[in-house]
Each structure stands twice: as C-alpha cells, then as structure tokens.
Design a protein around this motif. Structure first.
Motif, short mmCIF file in Angstrom:
data_model
loop_
_atom_site.label_atom_id
_atom_site.label_comp_id
_atom_site.label_asym_id
_atom_site.label_seq_id
_atom_site.Cartn_x
_atom_site.Cartn_y
_atom_site.Cartn_z
N SER A 11 -111.42 24.72 -32.98
CA SER A 11 -111.81 23.38 -32.54
C SER A 11 -113.21 23.35 -31.95
O SER A 11 -113.83 22.30 -31.84
CB SER A 11 -110.80 22.84 -31.52
N ALA A 12 -113.75 24.53 -31.59
CA ALA A 12 -115.12 24.56 -31.09
C ALA A 12 -116.10 24.14 -32.17
O ALA A 12 -117.16 23.59 -31.89
CB ALA A 12 -115.46 25.96 -30.58
N ALA A 44 -109.20 32.17 -27.32
CA ALA A 44 -109.20 30.95 -26.52
C ALA A 44 -110.41 30.85 -25.59
O ALA A 44 -110.62 29.82 -24.96
CB ALA A 44 -107.91 30.86 -25.70
N SER A 100 -112.71 28.27 -27.44
CA SER A 100 -112.14 27.21 -28.25
C SER A 100 -110.72 26.91 -27.79
O SER A 100 -109.92 27.83 -27.60
CB SER A 100 -112.13 27.69 -29.71
N SER A 101 -110.39 25.63 -27.59
CA SER A 101 -109.04 25.32 -27.13
C SER A 101 -108.00 25.53 -28.23
O SER A 101 -106.84 25.75 -27.97
CB SER A 101 -108.96 23.89 -26.59
N SER A 102 -108.47 25.46 -29.48
CA SER A 102 -107.53 25.64 -30.59
C SER A 102 -108.11 26.56 -31.66
O SER A 102 -109.27 26.41 -32.05
CB SER A 102 -107.19 24.27 -31.19
N PHE A 104 -103.04 28.63 -32.10
CA PHE A 104 -103.27 29.39 -30.88
C PHE A 104 -103.99 28.43 -29.93
O PHE A 104 -105.15 28.10 -30.14
CB PHE A 104 -104.14 30.60 -31.23
N SER A 154 -104.96 26.80 -26.06
CA SER A 154 -105.08 27.00 -24.62
C SER A 154 -105.90 25.89 -23.98
O SER A 154 -107.07 25.73 -24.28
CB SER A 154 -105.72 28.35 -24.31
N GLU A 162 -115.69 19.47 -28.03
CA GLU A 162 -114.70 19.36 -29.10
C GLU A 162 -114.42 17.90 -29.46
O GLU A 162 -114.38 17.04 -28.59
CB GLU A 162 -113.41 20.09 -28.70
#
Ligand code: SF4
Lengths: 218, 469
Positions: free
Chosen positions: A135-136, A173, A176-178, B272, B274, B281
């Motif tokens: 997601s970054a 992580a 990037s959150s995902s 994955f 967090s 984002e």
C-alpha cells in the motif's frame, strides 16, 4: 483487574513465568533461498501463474509495456495507480485510462466501475507465480475491485520465492500498512468443489514482466 | 451413557443420508489427494523439515507467550493501531458493539473466521441489532440458510448446487440458477454493495506476527481483502495462540498452510496488515484494532503436554484424513471445530464434562497426526482426554464407565448394515454410467476431474484386511 492484566496473569501463571522474565532464545528462522537464474525465473513464474489461469507477457522495454497494455485493454476503461513506472511507460495516456486519484472517494468510485485496474508490482515470486503489492506504493482497491487486473513487474524485482522475499524485506509492515501476495485470479470452490473464478477479486490477472535495463535506460 | 440419545440419532441420520455421504466423501477425497500431491517428496523435498521448524516455532512462542504478546502490542501501537484483550466471547462482542455505537455503524462485513464462529459473534451482534454479513461464498450461503459451517476450510461442503439455489431463491431477488458459476456471481453482486456500505470490517487472523504488529490473513476469494480494505474500520479477532515471533517465520508457515489445506502452493491472497492507512497511502481503513481473545486458551496453556493443541493453523488436513469425520460429518461435533482437532480442543475449551463422548470420536488410526503440518500428536491428546473422562466419571460415581466408554467408531461398527449401506450408496451414485457426463456434473467434469469415491469403502477394505490377518 482489567481483562489485559488478567490475561497476562493467566498466561504467566500457566507458563510459570514472571513479569519481565527474559524469553528462552528463539529458534533461528529457517530461510533457504534457491538458486534460480533470472531467465529461468521468468519461465518458472509464467508457468506457475498460467497454471492458475493468469497471463504473463514479456516486454523488452517500457514502450512495449504500453503496447501490450493497450492490446489487453482494447480501449476499455481502466484505473491506473500512481506508480512512477506506469507513468514512465505512458499508461495514463492510453485511451480510457484514468489515473492520479488523490482522494479516496473518487478512487473508490472509479474502481467500482472500471473493467480494468492497472498497478505496478513491488515484487514477484517465481516459485509460486505470485506478485506482491504494497500500500506504500499502490492503492489497495485498484488490484481488488475491477474484474481484471494488469500488473507491471520489473524483471529485477522478480525474486525466487518467499524465502528471498523475507530476506529482502524482513519486516514488511515497517514501511507499509498492507503487503499483499497475489497468486492468480480470485477463486472459490465453495459450491460442490467446483472452481469458480472472480468471486470477489479480479477473475483475470495479466502480468507484464519488463526488462529493467531497457526500462531505466529510457 | 457418554452420548445422549438425540446425538446418537443425529449421527444415524447423517450416516444414513447418501447425499451428504457422497458430498463429504468426495470433497474430502479431493482435498486429501491435492494435499498429498503438494507435499510429496518430488514436489516439496523439504516438507518434513518445514514441519519440524513449524512445530519448534509454535512450541517456543507458546512457552514464551507473554513476551510475544507484549511485543505484538507495542508494534501494533507503533503503527497506529490498538490491541484489545478479551477474556471471552462476550467481551469481544462488547467491544465491537461499543465501537459500532460510538461510530454510528449499523452494518458490518465479515470474512471467514473460525474464532468468531466459536463465540457465536454474529448472534451476539444481531441480538443488538447490528447486522453482520458473512462474505466468504461458503459462509454467505451458510448464513442465509441459518446453518453452521461443516468443515474448517469448506464451510458449505455438505450442500449441493440445488440447495444453494433454494437458499438464494428464498433470500435474494435474483432469478433462480443451479449453476455454481452464476450463483457465485449473484453473491459477488449482492456482497459488493455490502462491502462498499459497511462501517466496519471484521476479519480473523491466521497469524499474529509479533515483530511486525501485523495480522496475516490467507484466502482465495478476495473477500478478506475487501473486508480489511473497504470499510473505514478494520477489527481483527484472533485467539492468543495465533502468535508467531517474526514475519520471516511465515516463509515456513505459508508453505505448509496452503499445501496442507487445499494443495495450493500459496492461497490466492495473503494479506499482511499492520495499523491503519498511513500518511501517503491512497486507501485502506482509518482505524485498526486487534482483539486478542482467551476464551479457554490459557487453561490449555497450563498443561505442558496438551498445550500443543494450540499449535493448530486450521488447515483442515486432519478432517479430510479422518475416517470418522468423513463418516459422521461436521455437524455432529459440538462447537465450531469439527474433526480430530475439534475432538481435542472443544472439550478443553469448554470442559470435559460437556461432551464426554468427544474424545472417543476417533478410531485412533493416526491419520490426523500423520498429515498435521505442525505435528500435533492428536491421538496422544485424545488418549489423555479419554483418561480424564474416565477418571472424572469414576470420581462422580460412574462405576461402569469402563464398560460404557465405547469408541464412536465402535458405535458405528455395531450398526454394520447401516454403516456399510450409506458408504456403498454414495460410491455407487457417483459411479452411475452417466453421472459424470450429464447435466450439472458435465460442467463439473469439464473443469476438473470428477472425484470418485473408492469402489470399496474404508470399512469394506478394513474388514478384508482384518480377515486376511
Ligand atoms: S490439527 Fe493440524 S492438521 Fe488439523 S487443522 Fe490443525 S494444523 Fe491442520
């Protein structure tokens, strides 16, 4: 006692441990990176992904990425991520392709309608035919809501497999959150074990592997 | 008696139902076969090594669980998320209800989670007028049918396409169809609206990763990705035991999980996650919570031997391998977990007195331990639990317990006609000359091999083997 305190208390009592007590040494992680030369990797990756119903293309440079993408789209509408590689390849300039969404509501609305979503791939995993999107660098919904997904993967980002991935990125992580591994089109076998594609995610996935030397030379 | 007459009667009905026998037998046979191919030494020479490592990691993590819980919590918070501790199912529901009330949420979407199944979360939420929509295709069907999951990885395995057509016709506005492909598209359309309108997404977690403060979720459909991406709030609900120390350990666990469950090298999606969406984002939830639930787990933790029951990664391989599960099906096990793993964890979570017959629901053939990717010695735990039942009964005055402590398998064997008949009917139906080429089955066969039940049932083969001894 709060639920938190009570649970910690129960856990420590059950294990006979005291607060602050050091843990036993953790077993070494098991990481084994196979040796697969780049050309073999592409073949392996393509073989795996195609067996799952995905399509793999090979582009010598960015101009060819654009050509291949145009050929897949045939003028159909698409949402394109902000990945610089896609911009360099001129994907947002193709007819019907919308990109550069800054706010979530308009991105979401576009993804809900478009027949194609186009993203970069942060990595590829040859052994499993997987692409990795984070997601970054990529909006999550572009590879998820449209019924077809096109991803552009630089050859230098094609890793051998999971073990190499976790060596390159031991803590995914952190930045990037995902981090999502995508291995083939969405599928289900929930009704009588019959394979159905595209239940919630895309039913079609195209991956264009681009030779980076040519890509960066441009 | 260890078993109530209603339970006996219910099992008899399952064994007597050729439709269910055929469905469960062929689905489990297919999954079994897929797994065997995927872990065969030509396909995965390192299989045994991976199992040993997975077992070692799980053992270590549970032995030092307090440390990993602290590390996990700190990392979730560092990424902007929050960890909530729940002693039981009621506390999980209270947290979700409280948050929903605060945020004005009336509908939420859920991706498949055995943990929330275990605590009947949907009923608890619906009781307070919070609509919870299951989004995994199988779970969606089950929810509409007011049924419960039949198998850890294949929840609607006992239903036919006609059953699905009936359920959809009754509950949805779409025209009736008996084609699984079209049925799946009906579900896609109806659920898409829900995903985009829901205020909260609730997922389970296959792994909690301490060094990353992350939840790892595996799936094939994309509904878990949607659940954890589209709504503004993501809540992951997981048992404490799902912890592993490092993201790098996933290299081992992911290789085992997909292969053991469905024969896949990796499931289609592995997420994955967090924390909430970060600064640059483009999308993702704005709030991220992980609810860590005990609900009986710490009780298991105290017993160094039985603690290994908590290693389970819910791959379902032991169900597919179990002759008892394949015969009596998923609904005859009380609680959310069926098959060999259900037979060992349900009595430990809920107390041995509730369903004392459960540890006896096994022939102790050892097939479950052989296929378990994390090497849980299920037969050993079953024996320990049996001993507990017998002792418990002795203490409480059940003097003839020894005599009454029959094996479930023995119970079935004492009804030889019934047992044999059900199996043979199932095998015959699938082998009828046209069965694979006409009507809906033709479609089935065109997509994949039609799995035929063995001509000779396990029971028949067993009898021959016994005779020839
Ligand atoms: S006990 Fe082992 S085989 Fe059974 S579901 Fe759990 S991990 Fe899989």
């Amino acid at each position: 006692m709060t639920p938190r305190e009570e649970i910690f208390d129960r856990v420590r009592k059950a294990l006979g441990r005291k607060p602050g007590e050091k843990p036993a040494p953790v077993p070494e992680p098991r990481i084994r990176i196979p040796e697969i030369p780049p050309e073999r990797r592409v073949a392996l990756f393509a073989g795996r992904l195609e067996a799952l119903g995905g399509k793999v293309y090979r582009a010598a440079g960015l101009a060819q990425v654009r050509e291949i993408a145009a050929g897949i789209l045939e003028g159909a509408a698409a949402v394109c991520s902000t990945d610089p590689l896609l911009e360099k390849a001129g994907i947002p300039g193709l007819t019907g392709v919308a990109g550069g969404f800054q706010d979530e509501p308009s991105l979401r609305a576009a993804c809900a309608l478009a027949p194609f979503g186009i993203t970069g791939a942060d990595y590829g995993l040859a052994e499993t035919g997987t692409i990795v999107t984070r997601s970054a660098s990529e909006a999550r919904l572009i590879s998820l809501l449209p019924p077809a997904h096109i991803a552009v993967l630089p050859l230098s980002r094609l890793l051998t497999g999971l073990d190499e991935f976790y060596t390159v990125l031991p803590k995914p992580a952190d930045a990037s959150s995902s981090t999502v591994f995508i291995t083939g089109p969405s599928r289900s076998a929930d009704i009588e074990m019959i394979l159905v594609r595209g239940v919630h995610g895309p039913r079609v996935i195209h991956v264009i592997v681009v030779d980076e030397e040519h890509a960066t030379n441009r | 008696m260890l078993m109530k007459p209603e339970q006996e009667e219910q099992i008899r009905r399952t064994v007597d139902n050729p439709k269910i026998q055929l469905a469960v037998y062929s689905a489990t046979a297919r999954l079994k076969e897929k797994r065997e191919e995927a872990v065969a030494s030509e396909a995965l020479p390192e299989y045994q090594e991976l199992r040993t490592q997975a077992n070692r990691i799980k053992k270590h993590t549970l032995e030092n669980l307090d440390v990993y819980l602290e590390e996990f919590e700190a990392n979730v918070e560092a990424h902007g998320g929050k960890v909530i501790y729940a002693r039981n199912g009621a506390e999980v529901a209270d947290f979700i209800l409280g948050l929903a009330r605060e945020r004005g949420v009336r509908m939420l979407v859920k991706s498949k989670s055995m943990t929330t199944e275990e605590i009947h979360l949907n009923q608890r939420l619906e009781h307070h007028h919070l609509e919870a929509v299951e989004t995994d295709l199988g779970e969606y069907i089950i929810q509409l049918a007011h049924d419960r999951p039949y198998h850890i990885v294949a929840p609607a395995v006992h239903m036919t396409r006609q059953d699905v057509a009936d359920v959809f016709e009754k509950n949805l506005a779409d025209p009736r169809t008996e084609e699984p492909e079209k049925q799946a598209m009906i579900a896609r359309r109806n659920l898409r609206e829900k995903f985009l309108a829901a205020g909260i997404g609730i997922s389970g977690a296959n792994f909690l990763v301490a060094d990353s403060g992350a939840v790892c979720i595996v799936e094939n459909e994309g509904n878990a990705r949607l659940t954890t991406t589209a709504p503004p709030i993501h809540i992951a609900v997981a048992g404490l035991e799902k912890m592993i120390p490092r993201a790098r350990d996933l290299a081992v666990f992911l290789k085992l999980l997909g292969r053991s469950g469905t024969g896949q090298l990796l499931t289609v999606y592995t997420s994955f996650l967090s924390g909430p969406r970060r600064g640059r984002e483009a999308d993702g939830p704005g709030e991220f919570y992980v609810v860590l639930m005990d609900n009986g787990r710490t009780r298991l933790l105290a017993d160094a031997e039985k603690r290994q029951s908590l290693y389970c990664i819910r791959c379902g391989a032991c169900l597919n391998a179990c002759p008892v599960y394949r015969k009596i099906g998923g609904h005859n096990y009380p609680g959310a977990y069926s098959g060999p793993i259900g037979a060992i964890i349900t009595p430990q979570y809920e107390g041995i007195a509730k369903d004392p017959w459960l540890p006896f629901a096994s022939s102790l053939c050892g097939a479950c331990a052989e296929v378990c990717p994390v090497k849980i010695d299920i037969p050993k735990i079953l024996l320990d639990l049996r001993k507990e039942v017998v002792e418990d009964r002795a203490v409480h005055g059940g003097g003839f317990v020894e005599r009454k402590a029959f094996q479930m398998y023995g119970w079935l064997m004492r009804r030889p006609k019934l047992y044999a008949m059900a199996g043979r009917i199932a095998a015959k139906m699938a082998r009828l000359p046209g069965a694979a080429s006409i009507g809906p089955a033709a479609k089935w066969g065109s997509v994949r091999e039609v799995t035929l039940p063995a001509r000779k049932s396990f029971r028949d083969q067993w009898r021959e083997r016994e005779k020839s001894k």
